[in-house]
Scaffold this active site. Sequence first.
Site, PDB file in Angstrom:
ATOM      1  N   HIS A  13      33.519  52.306  32.184  1.00  0.00           N
ATOM      2  CA  HIS A  13      34.836  53.023  32.597  1.00  0.00           C
ATOM      3  C   HIS A  13      35.810  52.579  31.328  1.00  0.00           C
ATOM      4  O   HIS A  13      36.395  53.406  30.641  1.00  0.00           O
ATOM      5  CB  HIS A  13      35.411  52.200  33.557  1.00  0.00           C
ATOM      6  CG  HIS A  13      35.209  53.051  34.974  1.00  0.00           C
ATOM      7  ND1 HIS A  13      35.188  54.462  35.092  1.00  0.00           N
ATOM      8  CD2 HIS A  13      34.636  52.643  36.067  1.00  0.00           C
ATOM      9  CE1 HIS A  13      34.769  54.612  36.324  1.00  0.00           C
ATOM     10  NE2 HIS A  13      34.296  53.888  36.775  1.00  0.00           N
TER      11      HIS A  13
ATOM     12  N   HIS B 164      29.022  49.146  35.012  1.00  0.00           N
ATOM     13  CA  HIS B 164      29.551  50.293  35.494  1.00  0.00           C
ATOM     14  C   HIS B 164      31.304  50.237  35.029  1.00  0.00           C
ATOM     15  O   HIS B 164      31.859  51.021  34.440  1.00  0.00           O
ATOM     16  CB  HIS B 164      29.482  50.555  36.935  1.00  0.00           C
ATOM     17  CG  HIS B 164      30.296  51.592  37.576  1.00  0.00           C
ATOM     18  ND1 HIS B 164      29.895  52.666  38.062  1.00  0.00           N
ATOM     19  CD2 HIS B 164      31.693  51.257  38.059  1.00  0.00           C
ATOM     20  CE1 HIS B 164      30.893  53.563  38.397  1.00  0.00           C
ATOM     21  NE2 HIS B 164      31.950  52.819  38.467  1.00  0.00           N
ATOM     22  N   GLU B 165      31.673  49.042  35.290  1.00  0.00           N
ATOM     23  CA  GLU B 165      33.128  48.910  35.082  1.00  0.00           C
ATOM     24  C   GLU B 165      33.487  48.688  33.564  1.00  0.00           C
ATOM     25  O   GLU B 165      34.299  49.213  32.872  1.00  0.00           O
ATOM     26  CB  GLU B 165      33.577  47.470  35.648  1.00  0.00           C
ATOM     27  CG  GLU B 165      33.253  47.507  37.207  1.00  0.00           C
ATOM     28  CD  GLU B 165      34.154  48.507  37.944  1.00  0.00           C
ATOM     29  OE1 GLU B 165      34.975  49.003  37.231  1.00  0.00           O
ATOM     30  OE2 GLU B 165      33.621  48.902  38.981  1.00  0.00           O
TER      31      GLU B 165
ATOM     32  N   GLU C 223      33.174  58.846  38.067  1.00  0.00           N
ATOM     33  CA  GLU C 223      32.276  57.890  38.497  1.00  0.00           C
ATOM     34  C   GLU C 223      30.760  58.190  38.092  1.00  0.00           C
ATOM     35  O   GLU C 223      29.949  57.297  37.831  1.00  0.00           O
ATOM     36  CB  GLU C 223      32.419  57.831  40.252  1.00  0.00           C
ATOM     37  CG  GLU C 223      33.844  57.269  40.749  1.00  0.00           C
ATOM     38  CD  GLU C 223      33.884  55.829  40.134  1.00  0.00           C
ATOM     39  OE1 GLU C 223      33.000  54.857  40.041  1.00  0.00           O
ATOM     40  OE2 GLU C 223      34.959  55.615  39.541  1.00  0.00           O
TER      41      GLU C 223
END
Length: 297
Positions: free
Chosen positions: A159, A155-156, A230
């Site tokens: 980003h 997920h990071e 998100e």
Amino acid sequence: MGKRIFLFLLSNILVITTIGIVLSIIGSLTGVGTYFTANGGIDIVALLVFSAVVGFVGSFMSLLMSRWMAKMAMGVQVLNPDKQTLSYEEQQLVDRVYKLSRAAGLTKMPEVGIYNSREVNAFATGPSKNRSLVAVSTGLLQEMDDDAVEGVLAHEVAHIANGDMVTMTLLQGIVNTFVVFFARIAAWAVSRVVREELAPIVHFIAVIVFQIVFSILGSLVVFAYSRHREYHADRGGADLAGKDKMIHALRSLEQYTSRVKEEQASVATLKINGKKHTSLFSTHPDLSDRIRRLEAK
């Protein structure tokens, strides 16, 4: 939540207010950059240029300092396998981030760090894809299993690969521009209805007051976009680590929302785990909604 929002808004307001005051002083001393006409009116074009300079300079200054500020605010210990001996757990963390980064097409590996906190969380930041940082809490490493950790890291990394920090900076710059512009229009209008000798001080105070009020309203746009991004990072994380691991990571995070610290306002929008309930001022959507969207993918 209130403390986090207050600090987040205050940091942004201080930056644009400071820049605005400095430019106003320079303009009054040199005549360069002033947006008032000879008869006391406002030159709209000059004011718009002034507002854009203040708004975007402030947001890009924050972007350039984002990695350094996050390290200082969170006490991040950067892991460098070339300069230090890492434990097995630390080396495994670095290897996972590098593997996911290569899968995401990043040409330069992010810095990897750990910060000491019981909260189960992680964040990514940095001014560009080539100058980024992925940091995880000690609580996350202690509480989560390997699959959940991989989902969080994916997920990071998503980003970073999506360029979310730059996009957020551009959005904040636009919001700041309108905040500065309309705060000065409103302050000018107020200063016109008081005695002439009081007009300068009334205008100065009114600018600050309106800037605070409009910044709060403008933050609703920034927070809404933060919630929107998100979902994109969740989908990107699912592509990198696998849908099952990403869903498992979010379900694991649901158990630990009460541990999320709110005092680190400067990185609140960067973390994967927000508070349990969503409001207009939330930086993250509900975890349950994020899970539902991934399951429906």
